[in-house]
Design an enzyme around this catalytic site. Structure first.
Site, mmCIF file in Angstrom:
data_model
loop_
_atom_site.group_PDB
_atom_site.id
_atom_site.type_symbol
_atom_site.label_atom_id
_atom_site.label_comp_id
_atom_site.label_asym_id
_atom_site.label_seq_id
_atom_site.Cartn_x
_atom_site.Cartn_y
_atom_site.Cartn_z
ATOM 1 N N ASP A 17 -12.995 -3.852 -44.120
ATOM 2 C CA ASP A 17 -13.333 -2.711 -44.893
ATOM 3 C C ASP A 17 -14.343 -2.580 -45.883
ATOM 4 O O ASP A 17 -15.222 -3.590 -45.516
ATOM 5 C CB ASP A 17 -11.867 -2.289 -45.458
ATOM 6 C CG ASP A 17 -11.704 -0.572 -45.587
ATOM 7 O OD1 ASP A 17 -12.555 -0.025 -46.042
ATOM 8 O OD2 ASP A 17 -10.648 -0.047 -44.843
ATOM 9 N N HIS A 56 -12.914 2.772 -50.711
ATOM 10 C CA HIS A 56 -12.012 3.026 -49.443
ATOM 11 C C HIS A 56 -11.324 1.681 -49.116
ATOM 12 O O HIS A 56 -10.001 1.798 -48.829
ATOM 13 C CB HIS A 56 -13.122 3.200 -48.424
ATOM 14 C CG HIS A 56 -12.389 3.761 -47.110
ATOM 15 N ND1 HIS A 56 -11.972 2.779 -46.000
ATOM 16 C CD2 HIS A 56 -12.161 4.930 -46.676
ATOM 17 C CE1 HIS A 56 -11.584 3.361 -45.181
ATOM 18 N NE2 HIS A 56 -11.687 4.580 -45.091
ATOM 19 N N SER A 71 -7.914 6.922 -41.883
ATOM 20 C CA SER A 71 -7.969 5.823 -42.549
ATOM 21 C C SER A 71 -6.776 5.348 -43.273
ATOM 22 O O SER A 71 -6.769 4.092 -43.645
ATOM 23 C CB SER A 71 -9.381 5.839 -43.281
ATOM 24 O OG SER A 71 -10.493 5.563 -43.033
#
Length: 839
Positions: free
Chosen positions: A178, A253, A616
């Site tokens: 990620d 994220h 996600s």
């Protein structure tokens, strides 16, 4: 507010005093409880803009305030926090003179009050004071990832089976490919539990040390961290200072996804000064290893991602979580032959369970961005918590909106004033963006002060050229009572996430509802007959506020953006005989940790938590739940873990109805219908049932190789990727031992076999089924007994009874006498009941 740990210390000291018969003794002798006391004096959030406006109006003159009025307020001002605490202490001393009590907290921003441990008689005394607005007995609350553990039934189900949240996932390492991680976040600390984290002996990863990821960033929870950017660097687009040449997350994220899967349990979620419950990962005791391969300014490249996957496998992670998908469908003879999928095939060979997000390219058919049968693909669904905000107009019309914001003060109504009608003489009248409230100097403070400011939410907000935070600053600087955003009619099909606000506000996401508000507003204006100048703003409204969660929402529901099957086999969009997605999990409006320097969502910059939506967010839910299965079944293969998750998935929402799927971007809750396997795979994840699946469907690396070799013309590609030559034995996707059956083209008759393995005690199963429309289906045997560890081959016969190119769906159910239920979806797309030629 005092810290939780400070509070613990105070309570421990007081308990010590109880035992030592010191100054807490009087409380111990009486029946005591915690009460929340609210004062009539407004909190800081109400005073902040008012006092700033007063200071501006009075110039350098000292503004005289009452003794109990805060004098120098700014958000987070430590002097003010200390001041308001002293006010509370003074009140308690005056009211409970000489008596014993224990103040727990002083609340200073959202409410002006405190919580205190007192007797019933003392609470009664407090309630009679004129300064006191309310005295309420403290009450238990449900946590509001914050709420998805409860929605998935983990506390009483899967966690309880594993010994509670304190041990859920212990010893399992989840690797995240990620944008990195913020190691300073409490969700990743290793000292919050009474029992120290063990060191997983099978993990050999390292922790990179850089200037922004210094020594000590890793611990027994966050046990590995690396970054991969060689491909990006060679392209000349990597900015070491902006993108961080380290595992540090400059985007947000990666921090978010890691905490969803494995964040610590019970971490307070405080955003914009508001408390939204306590967060927990799905496997809060699992270890985290980070492999940063994506960056905030440009995304990432397959070369770096593959390097990260490779390293993760070498380091010994048990699970890989990928909340990333390719930007385009892979070219070549099959979608499965792309570097990322093939690297993940090697990871599966090494015994690693791989989870990937389906992609946010729905709701169109064949929009899937995760293709291969060895990857567990997760789509996004809702959970049952929503935050509802609304504005009530003076004509008694209520319009619903979004915004994690407080409501306007009291029950009164406030005048509505549009930014375009409150321009200064010096403002650029022809500025088409002036209505977005991005510059306070354009607006007349005398017109705005004390009223609700109407601003326009245009496409510029979507693009990040204008921001809600800047509009909020404008409203506060002008002394507005609140802010209302009306949606520009050109912003179509855009779903707004709830946006945190420290200030009363609401965003109306519907252009139709926005038009209703503006019609009421315009019809209430009074103008001079000749000049048309506005002489009176007649429209009134109040904002209800959106800080309180509502749990009555029908859920789960498949989100419109969640990518759909059928799984595209190649760039020609031929259908593969493989079900995708595998299942769905919570992915909409998910609270989780946020990087201190995260920029992925401008509205959450500087916050410790963010609410995000997407597949996600769904994938790490499953990665964490897979850790619970791995912890219980150490010898399970990746496909066995996937089978346990799939065959136990739920087909119904919390009200007992079918799971619905949104079919359109616009008005998604109107454009919906029952979900099919191409929307939700096997269904909605059921964490507790997955820990006791009864039967599993197992597939090996060799099975996947036989599948790849069965693709026409694939032998040289397989050799290139794996170094192995294709043998004689090949299988089609339909023949893989998956917990589903998908047939892209059924020509007359097809016989499919599935092998189940019993991972529970001896059990007898009966078999039932419903056939897809236009298909005759039969399963043999229709009843069998199977011992622990034993295998059974099921033969499924399918016959086309009509010609059709419309997909139809059925289901096979295996019902054990000990209560196990194993569900297998059956999907048939093209049906031909007689032979045809290619012509």
């Amino acid at each position: 507010m005092e810290s939780f740990y400070g509070l613990q210390l105070v309570l421990v000291l007081c308990l010590g005093m109880f035992m030592g018969f010191t100054e807490c003794e009087d409380i111990a002798d009486a029946v005591t409880a915690v009460y929340i006391v609210t004062l009539r004096q407004a909190p800081a959030s109400h005073y902040y803009d008012e006092l700033r406006a007063m200071a501006r109006n009075n110039g350098s003159k000292q503004t005289r305030l009452d003794l109990d009025t805060p004098r120098n307020i700014s958000r987070g001002d430590r002097h003010y926090i200390s001041y308001i605490a002293r006010v509370h202490d003074s009140l308690l001393r005056r009211v409970l003179r000489g008596e014993r009590y224990l103040k727990l907290y002083s609340y200073h921003y959202l409410i002006n009050g405190f919580s205190v441990l007192v007797t019933t008689q003392q609470a009664e005394k407090l309630s009679k004071r004129k300064e006191v607005a309310n005295v309420v007995l403290d009450f238990s609350v449900r946590t509001a990832t914050t709420h998805t553990p409860q929605f998935l039934g983990l506390p009483q189900g899967a966690w309880a089976q594993q010994g509670g949240y304190k041990s859920a996932g212990e010893g399992v390492v989840i690797g995240f490919i990620d944008t990195g991680i913020d190691p300073t976040h409490p969700s990743f600390a290793d000292g919050l539990s009474e029992s120290p984290y063990p060191v997983p002996e099978h993990f050999s990863g390292i922790c990179e040390v850089t200037r922004d990821f210094p020594s000590g960033s890793c611990n027994r929870k966050l046990i590995g961290a690396r970054h991969f950017a060689a491909s990006a660097i060679t392209r000349g687009i990597f900015n070491a200072s902006q993108d961080y040449a380290s595992p540090f997350d400059g985007d947000g994220h990666g921090t978010h996804t890691a905490s969803i899967a494995a964040g610590n349990h019970g971490i307070p979620v405080v955003v914009a000064g508001h408390h939204f419950g306590n967060a927990s990962g799905m496997a809060p005791r699992s270890h985290i290893a980070v492999y940063k391969a994506l960056y905030k300014s440009f995304g990432g490249f397959a070369a770096d991602v593959v390097a990260a996957i490779d390293q993760a496998a070498q380091d010994g992670v048990d699970i890989i979580s990928l909340s990333i998908t390719p930007n385009r469908r892979p070219p070549g003879i099959a979608t499965f032959f792309n570097p990322i999928d093939m690297a993940l095939l090697s990871a599966v060979k090494a015994g690693i369970f791989v989870v990937q997000a389906a992609g946010n390219t729905g709701p169109s058919p064949k929009s899937m961005s995760s293709f291969s049968p060895w990857i567990f693909t997760v789509g996004a669904a809702t959970h049952d918590r929503v935050y509802s905000n609304s504005i009530v107009l003076g004509n008694n019309v209520t319009i619903f909106g979004v915004g994690l914001a407080p409501g306007t003060d009291g029950d009164g109504m406030y005048k509505l004033v549009s930014a375009v009608h409150a321009l200064n003489d010096t403002a650029a009248v022809n500025d088409m963006y002036v209505g977005e409230c991005q510059d306070a100097t354009n607006l007349n403070q005398d017109l705005v002060r004390g009223n609700l400011l109407i601003c326009s939410y245009s496409i510029r907000f979507v693009l990040g050229l204008s921001t809600v935070n800047q509009a909020l600053r404008t409203a506060r600087n002008l002394g507005a009572a609140g802010i209302v955003f009306c949606m520009d009619p050109f912003v179509i099909g855009f779903q707004l996430n709830p946006i945190p606000m420290r200030f009363p506000g609401v965003i109306i996401p519907s252009p139709v509802d926005s038009k209703i508000l503006l019609q009421y507003y315009n019809s209430s204006l009074e103008r001079e007959v000749l000049t048309k100048k506005i002489v009176k703003f007649g429209a009134l409204a109040c904002i209800s506020g959106g800080l309180k969660a509502n749990y009555s929402y029908s859920a789960p529901k498949i989100m419109y953006y969640s990518a759909r099957g059928p799984d595209p086999e190649d760039s020609f969009l031929d259908d593969a005989d493989i079900l995708k997605p595998n299942l769905v999990a919570p992915g909409n409006f998910i609270w989780a940790a946020w990087s201190s320097l995260g920029t992925d969502s401008v509205e959450f910059q500087g916050e410790d938590f963010a609410m995000m939506s997407g597949t996600s967010m769904a994938a790490p839910h499953v990665a964490g739940l897979a850790a619970l299965i791995k912890q219980k079944f150490l010898t399970f293969s990746p496909s066995a873990i996937g089978s346990a998750l799939s065959t136990t998935a739920s087909l119904y929402d919390k009200n007992g109805g079918p799971i619905m799927a949104q079919r359109a971007y616009t008005n998604p809750d109107i454009n919906q219908s029952p979900a099919t396997p191409f929307d939700m795979g096997n269904g909605f994840v059921n964490a507790t049932a997955a820990l006791d699946p009864g039967l599993i469907f197992d597939s090996s690396y060799d099975d996947y190789m036989s599948f790849l070799c069965g693709i026409n013309g694939s032998a040289p590609v397989v050799l290139n990727y794996t170094g192995q030559s294709c043998g004689v034995s090949t299988v089609s996707g339909t023949d893989l031992n998956l917990p589903s059956i998908t047939i892209a083209k059924l020509i007359q008759t097809r016989v499919v076999q599935r092998t189940v393995t019993n991972v529970a005690s001896n059990e007898t199963y009966s078999v039932g089924w419903s056939a897809p429309y236009g298909v005759f289906l039969k399963v043999t045997p229709n009843r069998f007994s199977i011992a622990t560890g034993e295998r059974m081959v099921l033969t499924v016969s399918l016959n086309a009874t009509m010609n059709s190119t419309v997909a139809s769906y059925g289901r096979i159910g295996l019902f054990g006498h000990r209560g196990h239920v194993v569900r297998i979806p059956v999907s048939v797309i093209v049906k031909m009941s007689y032979n045809t030629t290619n012509s």
